[in-house]
Design a protein around this motif. Structure first.
Motif, PDB file in Angstrom:
ATOM      1  N   TYR A 186       0.846  -1.189   0.000  1.00  0.00           N
ATOM      2  CA  TYR A 186       0.000   0.000   0.000  1.00  0.00           C
ATOM      3  C   TYR A 186       0.883   1.240   0.000  1.00  0.00           C
ATOM      4  O   TYR A 186       1.972   1.234   0.549  1.00  0.00           O
ATOM      5  CB  TYR A 186      -0.893   0.026   1.246  1.00  0.00           C
ATOM      6  CG  TYR A 186      -1.916  -1.087   1.256  1.00  0.00           C
ATOM      7  CD1 TYR A 186      -3.206  -0.867   0.781  1.00  0.00           C
ATOM      8  CD2 TYR A 186      -1.598  -2.359   1.731  1.00  0.00           C
ATOM      9  CE1 TYR A 186      -4.146  -1.877   0.777  1.00  0.00           C
ATOM     10  CE2 TYR A 186      -2.536  -3.379   1.730  1.00  0.00           C
ATOM     11  CZ  TYR A 186      -3.811  -3.129   1.249  1.00  0.00           C
ATOM     12  OH  TYR A 186      -4.737  -4.141   1.244  1.00  0.00           O
ATOM     13  N   PRO A 218      -9.461   9.083  12.359  1.00  0.00           N
ATOM     14  CA  PRO A 218      -9.988   8.522  13.608  1.00  0.00           C
ATOM     15  C   PRO A 218      -8.836   8.057  14.500  1.00  0.00           C
ATOM     16  O   PRO A 218      -7.701   7.925  14.032  1.00  0.00           O
ATOM     17  CB  PRO A 218     -10.835   7.335  13.141  1.00  0.00           C
ATOM     18  CG  PRO A 218     -10.398   7.055  11.739  1.00  0.00           C
ATOM     19  CD  PRO A 218      -9.795   8.304  11.186  1.00  0.00           C
ATOM     20  N   ASP A 239      -5.653   6.063  13.549  1.00  0.00           N
ATOM     21  CA  ASP A 239      -5.547   6.117  12.079  1.00  0.00           C
ATOM     22  C   ASP A 239      -5.546   4.719  11.448  1.00  0.00           C
ATOM     23  O   ASP A 239      -4.574   4.316  10.802  1.00  0.00           O
ATOM     24  CB  ASP A 239      -4.273   6.876  11.693  1.00  0.00           C
ATOM     25  CG  ASP A 239      -4.331   7.398  10.260  1.00  0.00           C
ATOM     26  OD1 ASP A 239      -5.424   7.385   9.663  1.00  0.00           O
ATOM     27  OD2 ASP A 239      -3.270   7.804   9.743  1.00  0.00           O
ATOM     28  N   PRO A 240      -6.621   3.951  11.669  1.00  0.00           N
ATOM     29  CA  PRO A 240      -6.623   2.545  11.228  1.00  0.00           C
ATOM     30  C   PRO A 240      -6.573   2.404   9.707  1.00  0.00           C
ATOM     31  O   PRO A 240      -7.012   3.301   8.987  1.00  0.00           O
ATOM     32  CB  PRO A 240      -7.964   2.017  11.760  1.00  0.00           C
ATOM     33  CG  PRO A 240      -8.827   3.225  11.874  1.00  0.00           C
ATOM     34  CD  PRO A 240      -7.911   4.362  12.233  1.00  0.00           C
ATOM     35  N   ASP A 241      -6.007   1.275   9.258  1.00  0.00           N
ATOM     36  CA  ASP A 241      -6.007   0.972   7.827  1.00  0.00           C
ATOM     37  C   ASP A 241      -7.422   0.598   7.407  1.00  0.00           C
ATOM     38  O   ASP A 241      -8.120  -0.120   8.123  1.00  0.00           O
ATOM     39  CB  ASP A 241      -5.068  -0.201   7.534  1.00  0.00           C
ATOM     40  CG  ASP A 241      -3.614   0.231   7.632  1.00  0.00           C
ATOM     41  OD1 ASP A 241      -3.359   1.453   7.570  1.00  0.00           O
ATOM     42  OD2 ASP A 241      -2.745  -0.641   7.784  1.00  0.00           O
ATOM     43  N   PRO A 242      -7.852   1.078   6.251  1.00  0.00           N
ATOM     44  CA  PRO A 242      -9.217   0.772   5.822  1.00  0.00           C
ATOM     45  C   PRO A 242      -9.337  -0.662   5.316  1.00  0.00           C
ATOM     46  O   PRO A 242      -8.347  -1.262   4.888  1.00  0.00           O
ATOM     47  CB  PRO A 242      -9.436   1.749   4.671  1.00  0.00           C
ATOM     48  CG  PRO A 242      -8.068   2.008   4.128  1.00  0.00           C
ATOM     49  CD  PRO A 242      -7.129   1.920   5.286  1.00  0.00           C
ATOM     50  N   LEU A 243     -10.548  -1.172   5.362  1.00  0.00           N
ATOM     51  CA  LEU A 243     -10.835  -2.463   4.755  1.00  0.00           C
ATOM     52  C   LEU A 243     -10.661  -2.316   3.240  1.00  0.00           C
ATOM     53  O   LEU A 243     -10.923  -1.253   2.700  1.00  0.00           O
ATOM     54  CB  LEU A 243     -12.286  -2.801   5.093  1.00  0.00           C
ATOM     55  CG  LEU A 243     -12.790  -4.199   4.864  1.00  0.00           C
ATOM     56  CD1 LEU A 243     -13.601  -4.598   6.095  1.00  0.00           C
ATOM     57  CD2 LEU A 243     -13.683  -4.252   3.647  1.00  0.00           C
ATOM     58  N   ASP A 244     -10.182  -3.362   2.591  1.00  0.00           N
ATOM     59  CA  ASP A 244      -9.875  -3.279   1.164  1.00  0.00           C
ATOM     60  C   ASP A 244     -10.842  -4.163   0.378  1.00  0.00           C
ATOM     61  O   ASP A 244     -10.849  -5.385   0.519  1.00  0.00           O
ATOM     62  CB  ASP A 244      -8.428  -3.735   0.947  1.00  0.00           C
ATOM     63  CG  ASP A 244      -7.976  -3.574  -0.496  1.00  0.00           C
ATOM     64  OD1 ASP A 244      -8.829  -3.286  -1.371  1.00  0.00           O
ATOM     65  OD2 ASP A 244      -6.770  -3.729  -0.738  1.00  0.00           O
ATOM     66  N   SER A 292     -14.945   4.737   4.671  1.00  0.00           N
ATOM     67  CA  SER A 292     -13.750   4.434   3.884  1.00  0.00           C
ATOM     68  C   SER A 292     -14.047   3.345   2.848  1.00  0.00           C
ATOM     69  O   SER A 292     -13.536   3.383   1.725  1.00  0.00           O
ATOM     70  CB  SER A 292     -12.597   4.006   4.798  1.00  0.00           C
ATOM     71  OG  SER A 292     -12.946   2.855   5.530  1.00  0.00           O
TER      72      SER A 292
END
Lengths: 353, 154
Positions: free
Chosen positions: A90, A171, A174-179, A192
């Motif tokens: 990513y 948020p 700063d979590p990684d978004p679901l893909d 997201s």
């Protein structure tokens, strides 16, 4: 009675040959080069990259050539190709505030730092067919202005001081978004996930959905706070290095819609926002995306969900041209057995009536 | 091994990644490139996808915009053991290879200054000139509301 038969192989093979011939057209006319498509059908290339969800102008141009200009077919080809490549990782989040801008306009503020920069736009053209294009001609270079460009901060950040426009902050954590290329779409989908779905959604579908919100199916009172188009640097942190490096640049179009909002139990009256982002110069797409993004935030903002554009399942399940085109077009594949069965059923019903 | 500042290395890797293939190819034919010597692959050029991320509203929660093609490779110069890495946009294995070679060589003090001069500096000038040209053209389309106001007042 229907009896299963084999066949069609020769017909299909010859159909491919015929398709290739028709695609090429008159051999006396010079064949299109990918470079010509990339340079002269740039907006088609941009759309294929955006909805093909793959930034690679060469591949998008190839897909357009192979699909004889059919955007949705070209998008299909690009999506199929991407499935053959390994995922290397990513990127760091793109910083659109640091884009090198070729265009930046705001419909909400006339005088803003950096000014209104029209860039290359069809907005103020007369929409009269230009018959001078019938003959190839070399065009004079566009004028240049030596004035240094002022910094162009985001318009939505300018109002931030007064707190009249909602802020968007990462948020906690700063979590990684679901893909969505890895996980199926599930409801309710968080913003997201919705944005990823909308970013590759069919432009025509989003345009109609966005238009419906303007006509009263979801009252969102939008203003085009800002549209910017330019190039953003892409940074990644390679696993073997551990520090960020720029690996290239992507052209982007960003739209910040600003929407009047009367406030809710938890939020004071203020302007809320919808966001659109697309590869290349896809302005209609990013504006429509921003309208739909805002409409889909209805529940979060305490609005009644009454209209299709506010309904996650309706919008997100029907936005993908690959799925939509596949399901609609599968109808033309043989359904001989299904139809035979229904035919029998109708005959039986007639007899017993 | 010589140590190289990460920020310095990121700077030249960024220039190399955005360099046109033709420029890199021309450099790879030069005496200077030949003086980098032979190298062994640590990772042969591999083309894949990187998912581009952005933020909602530009500043909020991260989301996935779409993918891009990326080619990466790593190699080691046999003479100095200097390791070069390249991650470049697109699908050109050749471009990636030359970028990794230059990255490895730039970490060798005896080669660095010349590569800076012969390759990086022209790349930087070229990149900035192109950006400046686009900016001047964009600037020419900037609306000058003051002019309009003066004309209506007259």
């Amino acid at each position: 009675m229907y009896v299963a038969v084999k066949g069609g192989e020769r017909a299909i093979r010859n159909s491919h040959e015929l398709l290739a011939e028709v695609r090429r057209g008159d051999p006396a006319v010079p064949e299109l080069s990918l470079e010509q498509i990339k340079q002269q059908l740039k907006l088609a290339v941009d759309r294929v990259m955006t909805e093909g969800s793959l930034y690679d102008p060469d591949l998008a141009a190839l897909a357009l050539k192979q699909a004889a200009g059919d955007a949705v077919e070209a998008i299909f080809l690009v999506r199929a190709f991407r499935a053959t490549l390994p995922r290397l990782g990513y990127t760091e989040p793109l910083d659109t505030s640091r884009m090198r801008l070729w265009r930046r306009v705001s419909a909400t503020f006339k005088d803003l730092p950096g000014g209104q920069v029209l860039g290359p736009t069809y907005d103020y053209t007369q929409r009269l067919l230009d018959f001078s294009l019938l003959e190839p001609a070399s065009k004079a270079a566009a004028p240049e202005d030596e004035r240094a460009a002022d910094a162009m901060p985001r318009v939505v950040d300018l109002l931030d001081g007064e707190g009249l426009v909602e802020r968007h902050e990462p948020p906690a954590g700063d979590p990684d978004p679901l893909d969505l290329t890895r996980e199926p779409l599930r409801f309710p989908a968080e913003r997201s996930v919705r944005l990823q779905n909308l970013a590759r959604a069919d432009e025509g579908f989003l345009l109609a959905m966005g238009y419906s919100t303007q006509r009263g199916y979801a009252h969102t009172h939008p203003f085009a706070g800002e549209i910017r188009h330019g190039a953003a640097e892409v940074e990644v942190i390679p696993e073997e290095l551990g520090f960020p490096v720029v690996i290239g640049e992507v052209a982007l179009t960003e739209c910040q819609m600003v929407n009047q909002f009367a406030g809710s139990k938890t939020e004071p009256p203020q302007f809320t926002r919808g966001y659109g982002l697309a590869f290349g110069h896809c302005e209609r797409k990013s504006m429509a995306m921003a309208l739909v993004d805002r409409a889909l935030r209805a529940t979060e903002l305490g609005e009644e969900v009454e209209s299709p554009a506010q309904m996650q399942e309706f919008v997100l399940s029907h936005s993908d041209s690959l799925e939509a085109s596949g399901f609609v077009q599968h109808l033309k594949l043989p359904h001989y057995v299904d139809f035979q069965a229904e035919l029998e059923l109708v005959r039986k019903m007639r007899r017993s009536a | 091994m010589q140590t190289v500042d990460n920020a310095e290395r990121a700077r030249w890797m960024g220039l190399l990644a955005r360099a046109p293939l033709t420029v890199l190819q021309a450099w790879s034919q030069s005496d200077l490139a030949r003086r980098c010597g032979t190298y062994v692959w640590l990772r042969r050029p591999e083309t894949g996808l990187m998912m581009l991320r952005a933020r909602a509203g530009g500043t909020g929660a991260k989301f996935n915009v779409g993918e891009m093609t990326v080619t990466r490779c790593a190699l080691r110069l046999e003479e100095t053991s200097s390791v070069g890495v390249a991650y470049v946009q697109g699908r050109s294995a050749r471009k990636c290879e030359i970028a990794a070679l230059a990255d490895a060589a730039l970490q060798v003090p005896a080669l660095r200054e010349e590569i800076e001069r012969d390759l990086l500096e022209p790349l930087r000038v070229r990149h900035e000139a192109e950006a400046a040209r686009m900016q001047r053209k964009a600037q020419a389309t900037r609306v000058d509301f003051l002019t309009v106001a003066r004309q209506t007042a007259a």
